[in-house]
Enzyme design. Structure first.
Site, PDB file in Angstrom:
ATOM      1  N   ASP A  37       0.831  -1.215   0.000  1.00 54.39           N
ATOM      2  CA  ASP A  37       0.000   0.000   0.000  1.00 54.39           C
ATOM      3  C   ASP A  37       0.863   1.263   0.000  1.00 54.39           C
ATOM      4  O   ASP A  37       1.989   1.262   0.497  1.00 54.39           O
ATOM      5  CB  ASP A  37      -0.913  -0.028   1.234  1.00 54.39           C
ATOM      6  CG  ASP A  37      -2.091   0.924   1.085  1.00 54.39           C
ATOM      7  OD1 ASP A  37      -2.376   1.371  -0.058  1.00 54.39           O
ATOM      8  OD2 ASP A  37      -2.732   1.220   2.108  1.00 54.39           O
TER       9      ASP A  37
ATOM     10  N   HIS B 155       2.360   3.279  -9.008  1.00 55.42           N
ATOM     11  CA  HIS B 155       2.122   1.843  -9.223  1.00 55.42           C
ATOM     12  C   HIS B 155       3.285   1.219 -10.000  1.00 55.42           C
ATOM     13  O   HIS B 155       3.694   0.096  -9.708  1.00 55.42           O
ATOM     14  CB  HIS B 155       0.810   1.625  -9.987  1.00 55.42           C
ATOM     15  CG  HIS B 155      -0.401   2.043  -9.214  1.00 55.42           C
ATOM     16  ND1 HIS B 155      -0.610   1.679  -7.905  1.00 55.42           N
ATOM     17  CD2 HIS B 155      -1.479   2.802  -9.550  1.00 55.42           C
ATOM     18  CE1 HIS B 155      -1.753   2.175  -7.473  1.00 55.42           C
ATOM     19  NE2 HIS B 155      -2.304   2.880  -8.456  1.00 55.42           N
TER      20      HIS B 155
ATOM     21  N   LEU C 260      10.891 -20.513  -4.345  1.00 53.93           N
ATOM     22  CA  LEU C 260       9.984 -19.585  -3.659  1.00 53.93           C
ATOM     23  C   LEU C 260       8.621 -19.690  -4.321  1.00 53.93           C
ATOM     24  O   LEU C 260       8.528 -19.702  -5.551  1.00 53.93           O
ATOM     25  CB  LEU C 260      10.503 -18.143  -3.806  1.00 53.93           C
ATOM     26  CG  LEU C 260       9.640 -17.050  -3.162  1.00 53.93           C
ATOM     27  CD1 LEU C 260       9.818 -17.057  -1.638  1.00 53.93           C
ATOM     28  CD2 LEU C 260      10.000 -15.668  -3.704  1.00 53.93           C
TER      29      LEU C 260
HETATM   30  C1  IPE Z   1      -5.534  -2.754  -0.374  1.00 50.32           C
HETATM   31  O1  IPE Z   1      -5.166  -1.422  -0.498  1.00 50.32           O
HETATM   32  C2  IPE Z   1      -5.461  -3.435  -1.701  1.00 50.32           C
HETATM   33  C3  IPE Z   1      -4.132  -3.602  -2.275  1.00 50.32           C
HETATM   34  C4  IPE Z   1      -2.998  -3.248  -1.721  1.00 50.32           C
HETATM   35  C5  IPE Z   1      -4.114  -4.239  -3.552  1.00 50.32           C
HETATM   36  P1  IPE Z   1      -6.254  -0.266  -0.701  1.00 50.32           P
HETATM   37  O2  IPE Z   1      -5.498   1.004  -0.721  1.00 50.32           O
HETATM   38  O3  IPE Z   1      -7.120  -0.561  -1.840  1.00 50.32           O
HETATM   39  O4  IPE Z   1      -7.125  -0.394   0.631  1.00 50.32           O
HETATM   40  P2  IPE Z   1      -7.950   0.699   1.436  1.00 50.32           P
HETATM   41  O5  IPE Z   1      -8.872   1.359   0.460  1.00 50.32           O
HETATM   42  O6  IPE Z   1      -6.961   1.675   1.988  1.00 50.32           O
HETATM   43  O7  IPE Z   1      -8.641  -0.071   2.505  1.00 50.32           O
HETATM   44  C1  IPE Z   2      -1.609   0.221  -3.343  1.00 46.94           C
HETATM   45  O1  IPE Z   2      -1.376   1.568  -3.457  1.00 46.94           O
HETATM   46  C2  IPE Z   2      -1.779  -0.443  -4.684  1.00 46.94           C
HETATM   47  C3  IPE Z   2      -3.160  -0.824  -5.006  1.00 46.94           C
HETATM   48  C4  IPE Z   2      -4.190  -0.745  -4.210  1.00 46.94           C
HETATM   49  C5  IPE Z   2      -3.392  -1.346  -6.329  1.00 46.94           C
HETATM   50  P1  IPE Z   2      -2.580   2.608  -3.432  1.00 46.94           P
HETATM   51  O2  IPE Z   2      -2.975   2.902  -4.845  1.00 46.94           O
HETATM   52  O3  IPE Z   2      -3.675   2.154  -2.563  1.00 46.94           O
HETATM   53  O4  IPE Z   2      -1.861   3.880  -2.815  1.00 46.94           O
HETATM   54  P2  IPE Z   2      -2.477   4.915  -1.793  1.00 46.94           P
HETATM   55  O5  IPE Z   2      -3.019   4.123  -0.650  1.00 46.94           O
HETATM   56  O6  IPE Z   2      -3.565   5.642  -2.525  1.00 46.94           O
HETATM   57  O7  IPE Z   2      -1.343   5.785  -1.420  1.00 46.94           O
HETATM   58 MG    MG Z   3      -4.097   2.399  -0.625  1.00 47.33          MG
END
Ligand code: IPE
Ligand code: IPE
Ligand code: MG
Length: 248
Positions: A31, A48, A142
Site C-alpha cells: 500500500d 504503481h 519460492l
Molecule cells: C488494499 O489497499 C489493496 C491492495 C494493496 C491491492 P487499498 O489502498 O485498496 O485499501 P484501502 O482502500 O486503503 O482499505
Molecule cells: C496500493 O497503493 C496499490 C493498489 C491498491 C493497487 P494505493 O494505490 O492504494 O496507494 P495509496 O493508498 O492511494 O497511497
Molecule cells: Mg491504498
C-alpha cells in the site's frame, strides 16, 4: 535490546536472523503507491509502476533470508471502484510484469500462483496468467502468490460454493476442509502480514488465513520497501512470542 534499530548494510545477512524464527509464509499488502507518487508531484500510476521496481529485490531477499512463500496483494475486489483509467493501468502493469519478468522469475526458481477470481479479467491477460502458472509450476525456490482481483469474503463464498457442489455433509465440514477450498489451498497460513504506508487494516486480505498471523505495519510507502525494510520486518517477527492460545 533494540533489535530493530537502523541496521548497517553489512549486518543485513541471513546469518543475523535466528533461523528457527524466520517466517515460512510472508504476506504483503503493498500500500501507498498513490501517496508515494503524490509526494513527488507524479500521477498515481507512476507510483504503481515504481511499486513493481522493488519486487525483484524483495523476491531475492525472501530467498536469501529463508522465506518460502510470499503472497502479495496486487488488486482487490474493491479496487474495481477506482477510476477506469487507473484500473486499466493496473491491468497493464500486471501484463507488462509478466511479459518482461516471467523468464527471469522462472530461471530463479519462482513458482507463480494466483489468488482470486480471473473471470472478470480480460481474456488475453487471463491467458498470460495461466501460462505463467503453468510454466513455473514445478519450481520450488519460492512460491509467489499474486492476489489479483482477490477479496477475502469473495474467497470464502467461493469455498462454500465448492464445498456445497461437492456434496459434503454438515458433519464433514471442518476447518481443514474450508482451508483446502480457499485459493491458498493446502499452503500454510501466513506467519507474518506486512502492510506498508502506515495504514492499520486488512482491507479484505486473507481474512480466514490471518487468524493467527503476526502483523507489522511499517510507515514506508510500498515503492520504498526494500531488502533492508524486509530485514527489519523479519527482525520484528523474530521478537514475537507466538502462543496460539497456549501458555509458555
Ligand atoms: C488494499 O489497499 C489493496 C491492495 C494493496 C491491492 P487499498 O489502498 O485498496 O485499501 P484501502 O482502500 O486503503 O482499505
Ligand atoms: C496500493 O497503493 C496499490 C493498489 C491498491 C493497487 P494505493 O494505490 O492504494 O496507494 P495509496 O493508498 O492511494 O497511497
Ligand atoms: Mg491504498
Amino acid at each position: 535490546m533494540d533489535l530493530v534499530r537502523e541496521t548497517p548494510d553489512e549486518e543485513i545477512t541471513a546469518e543475523n536472523l535466528p533461523p528457527d524464527k524466520v517466517p515460512t509464509h510472508v504476506a504483503v499488502i503493498m500500500d501507498g503507491n498513490g501517496r508515494w507518487a503524490r509526494q513527488r508531484g507524479l500521477p498515481r500510476i507512476a507510483g504503481h509502476r515504481a511499486g513493481t521496481e522493488n519486487l525483484r529485490e524483495i523476491l531475492r531477499a525472501c530467498v536469501e533470508f529463508g522465506v518460502k512463500i510470499l503472497t502479495i496483494y496486487a488488486f482487490s475486489t474493491e479496487n474495481w471502484g477506482r477510476p477506469e483509467e487507473e484500473v486499466q493501468e493496473l491491468m497493464s502493469i500486471l501484463r507488462d510484469v509478466i511479459d518482461c519478468e516471467l523468464d527471469e522469475l522462472h530461471q530463479e526458481g519462482v513458482q507463480l500462483r494466483h489468488l482470486g477470481d480471473l473471470s472478470k479479467v480480460e481474456e488475453e491477460l487471463r491467458h498470460k496468467i495461466y501460462h505463467a502458472i503453468d510454466l513455473t509450476k514445478n519450481n520450488d525456490r519460492l512460491i509467489l502468490n499474486v492476489a489479483f482481483n482477490y477479496g477475502g469474503r469473495a474467497e470464502i463464498i467461493h469455498a462454500i460454493r465448492e464445498i456445497v457442489e461437492h456434496g459434503y455433509k454438515p458433519e464433514e465440514i471442518t476447518e481443514e476442509l474450508v482451508s483446502h477450498y480457499l485459493y491458498t489451498g493446502d499452503l500454510p497460513d501466513p506467519d507474518l502480514i506486512i502492510r506498508t504506508s502506515g495504514e492499520l487494516r486488512l482491507s479484505n486480505f486473507l481474512i480466514w488465513q490471518s487468524a493467527y498471523a503476526e502483523y507489522y505495519f511499517p510507515e514506508v510507502y510500498w515503492p520504498d520497501f526494500n531488502r533492508q525494510e524486509l530485514y527489519k520486518a523479519l527482525l520484528h517477527y523474530a521478537q514475537r512470542d507466538r502462543r496460539f492460545g497456549l501458555i509458555e
